[in-house]
Structures are given as C-alpha cells and as structure tokens.
Design a protein around this motif. Sequence first.
Motif, PDB file in Angstrom:
ATOM      1  N   VAL A  24     -13.671 -63.850  11.569  1.00  6.79           N
ATOM      2  CA  VAL A  24     -14.335 -65.008  12.179  1.00  6.79           C
ATOM      3  C   VAL A  24     -13.954 -66.316  11.495  1.00  6.79           C
ATOM      4  CG1 VAL A  24     -16.503 -64.932  10.888  1.00  6.79           C
ATOM      5  CG2 VAL A  24     -16.493 -65.808  13.218  1.00  6.79           C
ATOM      6  N   GLY A  25     -13.748 -66.315  10.206  1.00 11.48           N
ATOM      7  CA  GLY A  25     -13.375 -67.525   9.486  1.00 11.48           C
ATOM      8  C   GLY A  25     -11.983 -68.026   9.802  1.00 11.48           C
ATOM      9  N   GLU A  26     -11.178 -67.189  10.446  1.00 12.21           N
ATOM     10  CA  GLU A  26      -9.812 -67.564  10.804  1.00 12.21           C
ATOM     11  C   GLU A  26      -9.677 -67.918  12.285  1.00 12.21           C
ATOM     12  OE1 GLU A  26      -7.489 -64.189   9.667  1.00 12.21           O
ATOM     13  OE2 GLU A  26      -8.339 -64.165   7.663  1.00 12.21           O
ATOM     14  N   PRO A  33     -14.956 -70.415  20.253  1.00 12.25           N
ATOM     15  CA  PRO A  33     -15.860 -70.639  21.385  1.00 12.25           C
ATOM     16  C   PRO A  33     -16.017 -69.414  22.278  1.00 12.25           C
ATOM     17  CG  PRO A  33     -14.368 -72.487  21.160  1.00 12.25           C
ATOM     18  CD  PRO A  33     -13.880 -71.406  20.224  1.00 12.25           C
ATOM     19  N   HIS A  34     -14.931 -68.665  22.466  1.00 11.96           N
ATOM     20  CA  HIS A  34     -15.021 -67.434  23.275  1.00 11.96           C
ATOM     21  C   HIS A  34     -15.970 -66.439  22.626  1.00 11.96           C
ATOM     22  CE1 HIS A  34     -12.190 -68.450  26.355  1.00 11.96           C
ATOM     23  NE2 HIS A  34     -11.210 -68.628  25.499  1.00 11.96           N
ATOM     24  N   LEU A  35     -15.883 -66.303  21.317  1.00 14.54           N
ATOM     25  CA  LEU A  35     -16.776 -65.388  20.615  1.00 14.54           C
ATOM     26  C   LEU A  35     -18.224 -65.838  20.763  1.00 14.54           C
ATOM     27  CD1 LEU A  35     -17.389 -63.003  18.743  1.00 14.54           C
ATOM     28  CD2 LEU A  35     -16.965 -64.542  16.803  1.00 14.54           C
ATOM     29  N   LEU A  36     -18.482 -67.122  20.543  1.00 16.30           N
ATOM     30  CA  LEU A  36     -19.850 -67.626  20.644  1.00 16.30           C
ATOM     31  C   LEU A  36     -20.392 -67.466  22.063  1.00 16.30           C
ATOM     32  CD1 LEU A  36     -22.012 -68.844  18.863  1.00 16.30           C
ATOM     33  CD2 LEU A  36     -21.109 -71.100  19.398  1.00 16.30           C
ATOM     34  N   HIS A  37     -19.561 -67.731  23.056  1.00 18.21           N
ATOM     35  CA  HIS A  37     -19.948 -67.563  24.459  1.00 18.21           C
ATOM     36  C   HIS A  37     -20.247 -66.094  24.754  1.00 18.21           C
ATOM     37  CE1 HIS A  37     -19.213 -67.466  28.886  1.00 18.21           C
ATOM     38  NE2 HIS A  37     -19.849 -68.616  28.824  1.00 18.21           N
ATOM     39  N   SER A  38     -19.402 -65.204  24.279  1.00 19.07           N
ATOM     40  CA  SER A  38     -19.612 -63.763  24.501  1.00 19.07           C
ATOM     41  C   SER A  38     -20.873 -63.261  23.807  1.00 19.07           C
ATOM     42  CB  SER A  38     -18.407 -62.967  24.003  1.00 19.07           C
ATOM     43  OG  SER A  38     -17.267 -63.318  24.739  1.00 19.07           O
ATOM     44  N   LEU A  39     -21.106 -63.732  22.596  1.00 15.85           N
ATOM     45  CA  LEU A  39     -22.335 -63.350  21.886  1.00 15.85           C
ATOM     46  C   LEU A  39     -23.558 -63.874  22.626  1.00 15.85           C
ATOM     47  CD1 LEU A  39     -21.230 -63.979  18.190  1.00 15.85           C
ATOM     48  CD2 LEU A  39     -21.491 -61.770  19.347  1.00 15.85           C
ATOM     49  N   GLY A  40     -23.423 -65.058  23.199  1.00 17.32           N
ATOM     50  CA  GLY A  40     -24.506 -65.598  24.016  1.00 17.32           C
ATOM     51  C   GLY A  40     -24.806 -64.725  25.211  1.00 17.32           C
ATOM     52  N   LYS A  41     -23.757 -64.222  25.860  1.00 13.86           N
ATOM     53  CA  LYS A  41     -23.961 -63.317  26.998  1.00 13.86           C
ATOM     54  C   LYS A  41     -24.649 -62.033  26.557  1.00 13.86           C
ATOM     55  CE  LYS A  41     -20.541 -64.609  30.372  1.00 13.86           C
ATOM     56  NZ  LYS A  41     -19.496 -64.126  31.260  1.00 13.86           N
ATOM     57  N   LEU A  42     -24.193 -61.465  25.457  1.00 15.93           N
ATOM     58  CA  LEU A  42     -24.827 -60.242  24.957  1.00 15.93           C
ATOM     59  C   LEU A  42     -26.293 -60.476  24.646  1.00 15.93           C
ATOM     60  CD1 LEU A  42     -22.067 -58.847  22.578  1.00 15.93           C
ATOM     61  CD2 LEU A  42     -22.834 -57.849  24.733  1.00 15.93           C
ATOM     62  N   GLN A  43     -26.578 -61.599  24.006  1.00 15.83           N
ATOM     63  CA  GLN A  43     -27.949 -61.934  23.632  1.00 15.83           C
ATOM     64  C   GLN A  43     -28.791 -62.209  24.885  1.00 15.83           C
ATOM     65  OE1 GLN A  43     -28.647 -61.704  20.454  1.00 15.83           O
ATOM     66  NE2 GLN A  43     -30.545 -62.762  20.127  1.00 15.83           N
ATOM     67  N   ALA A  44     -28.240 -62.970  25.831  1.00 12.84           N
ATOM     68  CA  ALA A  44     -28.988 -63.368  27.022  1.00 12.84           C
ATOM     69  C   ALA A  44     -29.289 -62.181  27.928  1.00 12.84           C
ATOM     70  CB  ALA A  44     -28.204 -64.435  27.797  1.00 12.84           C
ATOM     71  N   TYR A  45     -28.350 -61.291  28.057  1.00 10.54           N
ATOM     72  CA  TYR A  45     -28.535 -60.172  28.979  1.00 10.54           C
ATOM     73  C   TYR A  45     -29.108 -58.938  28.303  1.00 10.54           C
ATOM     74  CZ  TYR A  45     -25.716 -63.288  31.798  1.00 10.54           C
ATOM     75  OH  TYR A  45     -25.236 -64.393  32.457  1.00 10.54           O
ATOM     76  N   GLY A  46     -29.293 -59.019  26.986  1.00 13.92           N
ATOM     77  CA  GLY A  46     -29.983 -57.962  26.257  1.00 13.92           C
ATOM     78  C   GLY A  46     -29.274 -56.630  26.213  1.00 13.92           C
ATOM     79  N   ARG A  61     -18.480 -71.272  12.346  1.00 17.89           N
ATOM     80  CA  ARG A  61     -17.055 -71.476  12.600  1.00 17.89           C
ATOM     81  C   ARG A  61     -16.841 -72.524  13.682  1.00 17.89           C
ATOM     82  NH1 ARG A  61     -12.533 -72.386  10.337  1.00 17.89           N
ATOM     83  NH2 ARG A  61     -10.743 -71.859  11.614  1.00 17.89           N
ATOM     84  N   VAL A  62     -17.636 -72.472  14.735  1.00 15.49           N
ATOM     85  CA  VAL A  62     -17.518 -73.465  15.799  1.00 15.49           C
ATOM     86  C   VAL A  62     -17.814 -74.858  15.249  1.00 15.49           C
ATOM     87  CG1 VAL A  62     -18.606 -74.289  17.932  1.00 15.49           C
ATOM     88  CG2 VAL A  62     -17.852 -71.921  17.755  1.00 15.49           C
ATOM     89  N   ALA A  63     -18.841 -74.977  14.421  1.00 18.27           N
ATOM     90  CA  ALA A  63     -19.159 -76.281  13.818  1.00 18.27           C
ATOM     91  C   ALA A  63     -18.003 -76.775  12.947  1.00 18.27           C
ATOM     92  CB  ALA A  63     -20.442 -76.187  13.004  1.00 18.27           C
ATOM     93  N   GLN A  64     -17.364 -75.867  12.220  1.00 18.41           N
ATOM     94  CA  GLN A  64     -16.256 -76.246  11.331  1.00 18.41           C
ATOM     95  C   GLN A  64     -15.061 -76.796  12.093  1.00 18.41           C
ATOM     96  OE1 GLN A  64     -15.485 -72.554   9.356  1.00 18.41           O
ATOM     97  NE2 GLN A  64     -16.970 -72.934   7.709  1.00 18.41           N
ATOM     98  N   ILE A  65     -14.793 -76.240  13.264  1.00 13.19           N
ATOM     99  CA  ILE A  65     -13.593 -76.628  14.015  1.00 13.19           C
ATOM    100  C   ILE A  65     -13.918 -77.441  15.254  1.00 13.19           C
ATOM    101  CG2 ILE A  65     -12.259 -74.653  13.171  1.00 13.19           C
ATOM    102  CD1 ILE A  65     -12.676 -73.411  16.005  1.00 13.19           C
ATOM    103  N   SER A  66     -15.135 -77.953  15.350  1.00 11.69           N
ATOM    104  CA  SER A  66     -15.564 -78.640  16.574  1.00 11.69           C
ATOM    105  C   SER A  66     -14.657 -79.810  16.945  1.00 11.69           C
ATOM    106  CB  SER A  66     -17.011 -79.104  16.453  1.00 11.69           C
ATOM    107  OG  SER A  66     -17.150 -80.026  15.403  1.00 11.69           O
ATOM    108  N   ASP A  67     -14.072 -80.484  15.960  1.00 11.41           N
ATOM    109  CA  ASP A  67     -13.212 -81.628  16.276  1.00 11.41           C
ATOM    110  C   ASP A  67     -11.879 -81.220  16.896  1.00 11.41           C
ATOM    111  OD1 ASP A  67     -12.397 -80.535  13.846  1.00 11.41           O
ATOM    112  OD2 ASP A  67     -11.705 -82.457  13.053  1.00 11.41           O
ATOM    113  N   VAL A  97     -24.713 -77.382  14.596  1.00  7.36           N
ATOM    114  CA  VAL A  97     -23.729 -77.005  15.612  1.00  7.36           C
ATOM    115  C   VAL A  97     -23.859 -77.914  16.831  1.00  7.36           C
ATOM    116  CG1 VAL A  97     -22.981 -75.174  17.179  1.00  7.36           C
ATOM    117  CG2 VAL A  97     -23.602 -74.618  14.838  1.00  7.36           C
ATOM    118  N   VAL A  98     -25.074 -78.120  17.298  1.00  7.44           N
ATOM    119  CA  VAL A  98     -25.287 -78.947  18.485  1.00  7.44           C
ATOM    120  C   VAL A  98     -24.807 -80.373  18.235  1.00  7.44           C
ATOM    121  CG1 VAL A  98     -27.071 -79.996  19.947  1.00  7.44           C
ATOM    122  CG2 VAL A  98     -27.124 -77.543  19.470  1.00  7.44           C
TER     123      VAL A  98
END
Length: 138
Positions: A24-26, A33-46, A61-67, A97-98
């Motif tokens: 994840v750090g790499e 973003p794909h990982l965070l989006h996918s984790l969101g789907k897993l979390q949202a759909y239970g 990681r997303v916060a680190q590379i947001s720029d 992050v936000v």
Amino acid sequence: EDYAGLQAGEILANRLVRVTMKVVGEMDMRDAPHLLHSLGKLQAYGQVKVQAVLLEAAACRVAQISDELTSQGVANSMWGVGSIGAEAIGADLTTQVVNSLLTRAEATLATSSAHEVAQIIWGLGRLEHEPSQTLMEL
C-alpha cells in the motif's frame, strides 16, 4: 453458505489484507484511489468486514499522494472515504484525507466531469463535511 465456506472466505480476506499491507505504501495515483474505492464498496455493501488497519493505510496513502491524483482519482477516493465513514477510519485521518482531496479537487475542477463532481459532493455529504466555496460556486 456453510461454515467451511465462510471460514475459507475469511482466510482469503486475511491473506489479501496481509499482501495489500505490504504494497500500500508504494501505490501510485491510480492504484491508491482504486483501492480506497474498492474498500468503500466492500464496507458499504457489507460483503467483507475490512480491517481498520487496511482502511487507515489506504486513506493515508491517498492523502500522501493527493497532489498527483487525477479528477477521477479524487472522485473515487472521496466516494470511498464517504462509503467507509469517519467511524471506521478515524475522525482526524478522515479530516486530513478530505481536506487534501478538496484541495486537489479544486485544482482539477476544470477537467472534472459532472459525475466526478457528483461523487465528490456525495462523499462530502455522507461525511457531513462542508464542500469548499469553489465547489459550491459551480
């Protein structure tokens, strides 16, 4: 499903967490973003209980590379954070992050599609976070 099937799924999920935590750090501007989006789907759909340590690592990681994120990366990340929720990531990390995503959203606004802006606004609404003045002026 029977118990063995559930147990096998949980074992596989734990293996995936271990492997993902190693890389994840790499992750770059596409992968994180794909990982965070996918984790969101897993979390949202239970479907799968996602471990907090993985949610936090992906959000960091997303916060680190947001720029470096594209408008789609910003939208996918904001949707993921909104789906996961501040309770799962932690209030301080969610705010970090936000805020980093909002800064990048303003920078990529000229190339953002209506769908991407909608995803950003949806994520903010889900988190009960105010959009920036720039987004409000659209």
